[in-house]
Design a protein around this motif. Structure first.
Motif, PDB file in Angstrom:
ATOM      1  N   UNK A 145       0.833  -1.205   0.000  1.00  0.00           N
ATOM      2  CA  UNK A 145       0.000   0.000   0.000  1.00  0.00           C
ATOM      3  C   UNK A 145       0.864   1.251   0.000  1.00  0.00           C
ATOM      4  N   UNK A 146       1.948   1.238   0.764  1.00  0.00           N
ATOM      5  CA  UNK A 146       2.858   2.393   0.798  1.00  0.00           C
ATOM      6  C   UNK A 146       3.554   2.578  -0.549  1.00  0.00           C
ATOM      7  N   UNK A 147       3.907   1.468  -1.178  1.00  0.00           N
ATOM      8  CA  UNK A 147       4.554   1.568  -2.492  1.00  0.00           C
ATOM      9  C   UNK A 147       3.585   2.118  -3.529  1.00  0.00           C
ATOM     10  N   UNK A 148       2.297   1.722  -3.393  1.00  0.00           N
ATOM     11  CA  UNK A 148       1.293   2.203  -4.345  1.00  0.00           C
ATOM     12  C   UNK A 148       0.982   3.676  -4.142  1.00  0.00           C
ATOM     13  N   UNK A 149       1.026   4.126  -2.894  1.00  0.00           N
ATOM     14  CA  UNK A 149       0.710   5.535  -2.606  1.00  0.00           C
ATOM     15  C   UNK A 149       1.670   6.049  -1.533  1.00  0.00           C
ATOM     16  N   UNK A 150       2.882   6.438  -1.905  1.00  0.00           N
ATOM     17  CA  UNK A 150       3.894   6.870  -0.924  1.00  0.00           C
ATOM     18  C   UNK A 150       3.498   8.109  -0.132  1.00  0.00           C
ATOM     19  N   UNK A 151       2.496   8.852  -0.573  1.00  0.00           N
ATOM     20  CA  UNK A 151       2.080  10.070   0.134  1.00  0.00           C
ATOM     21  C   UNK A 151       0.958   9.800   1.126  1.00  0.00           C
TER      22      UNK A 151
END
Length: 444
Positions: free
Chosen positions: A25-31
């Motif tokens: 999930x973090x890789x998909x949306x780092x912000x």
């Protein structure tokens, strides 16, 4: 979808699987601060301290206003061994929200981990006061209190919680350990046996403690108990002892010392005494408390020292400006550093906290100069069914037989110069039966 998978794994106690999903999930949306915050939780539960710290840092950087992430960052810093940063972060959080029990508890843990026990105790107390039902905080505070010598405070903290939840094995085990520190063997056994019954897997290790206690460990009152008792009592000690209990041990001892007269010519004062060049004795006040015996014996002393287990009592004694030297410590240990140097040892109502007096009398014999004297009071034991010469009464004070005092003095090489009945204090309006003795070290 990744969030749902991650939370499903987290709720199923699969922290590793949850961390895997939240990393995606973090890789998909780092912000996404939420993704980093969730990753921090899952990596923490998976035991990945470095990963949890990194994820917390990213979450807070993305959204500094989310309080739980900032709390988690302080915890992650501590878990990663970065104690000073954890303390600094915790101080910022408690300054912002001084009424947050969670922030106080986090700061307390960081301070304890960094070795700042007194500051940690203060924060633990704040956390428990803000959230009295928090058993985890109470257990941690109790353990630190025992370590700091206030096992009595630990018992008082935990007993109400154990009454509220009588099936909590951890509470009973902690209470048992505190009673051990206070050398209350019977009470420790009661608590530990209850904990062992509630802990069939032996996770808490109570069996070994029970075995040791049943084997006779913990006979005497402990230093921890006496220190805790008198530190708590320091502020009202003089008023209660003299006013309510008619405490007269110092005056009785001074009168007896005067009546017996000097063993030999007084010596000039040692360097550092309050009145340089004045004749007088080197006097050591054992268990000096707030200095009541110091008031009685200062006129005889060219050099007056005092020692007591309780730091707050010593503070009160220091405020009297009577003593040339004061120290916090054990009375037996205080006799060792300067053999053959004391003219007079005084123990006013102190030996009631010691059962076996052998070590004390032997230490006194070594510490006194030839013809030096040891003056003290005890509570009198009539009858001695156990034959030990001393017994612990219901008020948690030892009483001693006259025969035991004489035998122990003789074994230490001390001569009994005076042994007489006295009443050093009242209890429930009635004088407590006592004995006053003066022992002397032979000149040869």
């Amino acid at each position: 979808m990744l969030f749902q998978t991650g939370y499903d794994r987290l709720y199923a106690a699969d922290a590793v699987g949850a961390a895997r999903a939240f990393r995606l999930a973090c890789a998909a949306d780092p912000a996404s601060g939420e993704a980093w915050g969730a990753l921090a939780d899952s990596t923490r539960d998976a035991g990945e301290a470095a990963g949890s710290l990194a994820a917390c840092g990213r979450a807070v950087a993305l959204d500094p206003g989310v309080w739980p992430w900032r709390i988690a960052l302080a915890e992650a810093l501590r878990t990663a061994g970065r104690f000073e940063e954890a303390v600094a972060t915790g101080r910022v959080l408690t300054a912002e929200r001084p009424d947050s029990a969670t922030a106080r508890l986090g700061l307390a843990r960081a301070l304890a981990a960094s070795g700042r026990r007194d500051a940690a105790l203060e924060e633990y107390r704040e956390a428990v006061a803000l959230r009295p039902g928090d058993r985890e905080a109470a257990l941690e505070l109790a353990a630190l209190l025992v370590e700091a010598g206030d096992a009595l405070g630990a018992v008082e903290l935990l007993q109400p919680l154990s009454r509220r939840d009588p099936e909590d094995a951890d509470l009973h085990a902690a209470i048992g350990r505190a009673w051990i520190a206070l050398q209350e063997s019977a009470k420790a056994l009661t608590a530990l046996r209850r904990a062992e019954h509630l802990d069939p897997d032996g996770r808490l290790g109570c069996a070994a403690l029970i075995s040791a206690l049943e084997g006779g460990a913990g006979e005497d009152l402990s230093a921890a108990y006496v220190r805790a008792l008198f530190d708590r009592y320091a502020d009202r000690f003089d008023q209660d002892l003299v006013g309510k209990l008619g405490y007269s041990a110092p005056a009785l001892l001074r009168e007896a010392v005067d009546r017996l007269g000097p063993a030999s010519e007084p010596r000039a004062s040692e360097p550092g005494a309050s009145e340089p060049g004045a004749p007088g004795l080197r006097v050591l006040d054992l268990g000096c408390g707030t200095g009541l015996a110091g008031v009685a014996f200062r006129p005889l002393a060219a050099y007056l020292a005092g020692v007591d287990l309780a730091p707050r009592m010593v503070e009160k004694a220091r405020a009297r400006a009577l003593y040339d030297e004061l120290a916090v410590g054990d009375v037996v240990a205080a006799l060792a550093p300067a053999p053959g140097s004391w003219d007079l040892l005084v123990a006013a109502d102190v030996l009631v906290y010691l059962g076996n007096l052998t070590a004390l009398f032997e230490g006194a014999a070594k510490a006194l100069r030839p013809a030096g004297r040891f003056a003290a009071t005890v509570e009198r034991l009539e009858g001695d069914a156990a034959g030990a010469g001393h017994a612990l009464g219901p008020s948690r004070r030892y009483a001693h037989t006259e025969a035991y005092l004489r035998e122990t003095a003789a074994a230490a090489g001390l001569t009994v110069r005076l042994m007489e009945p006295c009443s050093p204090r009242r209890e429930k309006g009635v004088g407590v039966p006592g004995l006053l003795f003066i022992l002397e070290k032979p000149e040869n």
